[in-house]
Write a protein that holds these residues in place. Sequence first.
Motif, short mmCIF file in Angstrom:
data_model
loop_
_atom_site.label_atom_id
_atom_site.label_comp_id
_atom_site.label_asym_id
_atom_site.label_seq_id
_atom_site.Cartn_x
_atom_site.Cartn_y
_atom_site.Cartn_z
N LEU A 100 -5.96 27.07 2.78
CA LEU A 100 -5.88 26.52 3.98
C LEU A 100 -7.00 27.10 4.97
N GLU A 101 -7.40 26.21 5.90
CA GLU A 101 -8.44 26.83 6.91
C GLU A 101 -8.15 26.37 8.28
N VAL A 102 -8.58 26.89 9.36
CA VAL A 102 -8.51 26.47 10.68
C VAL A 102 -9.98 26.20 11.18
N PHE A 103 -9.98 24.94 11.94
CA PHE A 103 -11.14 24.17 12.16
C PHE A 103 -10.86 23.69 13.65
N GLU A 104 -12.18 23.09 14.38
CA GLU A 104 -12.19 22.50 15.32
C GLU A 104 -12.82 21.22 15.18
N ALA A 105 -11.95 20.14 15.65
CA ALA A 105 -12.29 18.65 15.47
C ALA A 105 -13.70 18.41 15.96
N GLN A 106 -14.54 18.00 15.10
CA GLN A 106 -15.83 17.46 15.48
C GLN A 106 -16.18 15.97 15.80
N PRO A 107 -17.14 15.46 16.20
CA PRO A 107 -17.08 14.07 16.68
C PRO A 107 -16.37 13.05 15.71
N GLU A 108 -17.18 13.52 14.38
CA GLU A 108 -16.65 12.63 13.00
C GLU A 108 -15.29 12.66 12.67
N ASP A 109 -14.72 13.79 13.08
CA ASP A 109 -13.21 14.27 12.88
C ASP A 109 -12.49 13.26 13.85
N VAL A 110 -12.92 13.30 14.87
CA VAL A 110 -12.48 12.40 16.06
C VAL A 110 -12.21 10.74 15.65
N GLU A 111 -13.66 10.50 15.28
CA GLU A 111 -13.71 9.01 14.77
C GLU A 111 -12.89 8.71 13.53
N SER A 112 -12.90 9.51 12.59
CA SER A 112 -11.97 9.44 11.35
C SER A 112 -10.49 9.22 11.56
N ASN A 113 -10.02 9.93 12.68
CA ASN A 113 -8.57 10.05 13.02
C ASN A 113 -8.02 9.08 13.86
N THR A 114 -9.13 8.29 14.29
CA THR A 114 -8.61 7.01 15.43
C THR A 114 -7.57 6.24 15.10
#
Length: 227
Positions: A100-114
């Motif tokens: 597992l890894e830690v990451f910061e949500a990018q624009p594509e992550d925000v859009e995919s998880n809407t």
Amino acid sequence: QQQQQQQQQHHHQGGPGAPGMAEHQAMLRQRMLMGMTPGPSGGAGFRPSFLAAAGGRLNNMSAELRGLASLQPLSPAMSLSLACDDEHLSEYQIMVRKQLEVFEAQPEDVESNTQGRKKQVALGQVGIRCKHCSSLPLRQRGRGAVYYPAKLQGVYQAAQNMASSHLCESCQCIDDPLKGELKQLRERRDTASGGKQYWADGARALGLFEAEDGLRLTGEASAQQQQ
């Protein structure tokens, strides 16, 4: 004899109205693009590809996903694993943290998880993801590939959910031997002194902190992650 040659040529071309070789190949290509494969007889009877009797099809698809997963991840990240894990956790938990890894949500992550979330993911919010399929679009990663814990104490449970539902089951990018080893270690149910508090302290040591919209990374930790 000339009439016989004409008949043979006529038969070779498939008769009146029959498609030529180029047209036949074009039709076959179109069928493939539509997710159709020839029926058992090889004739005109077609059926959906997911019903085709191709024993290695799933393995081929898994191999293709693994090939895509070898590409650069969509966003920078750092491992959840710590050097001191060996002193506090079971072998199973140690191995889970390494996947597992830690990451910061990018624009594509925000859009995919809407869709499908009660609370929308915020830009820069910290999430935990499977490292094996992190370069794939979210919808292709399999169930439970990404979690966004709201609190530091929630990192532990998020990782356990990801281990059981994703790492040991739905991930198509993790190597089969590693997946099998994870399953074997999970069955042991070894006890270890580390628990939710250790996972929370470990996340804090990596630079995570609690904010109003979820977990965030300190400026220093975020800068190190980008390197």
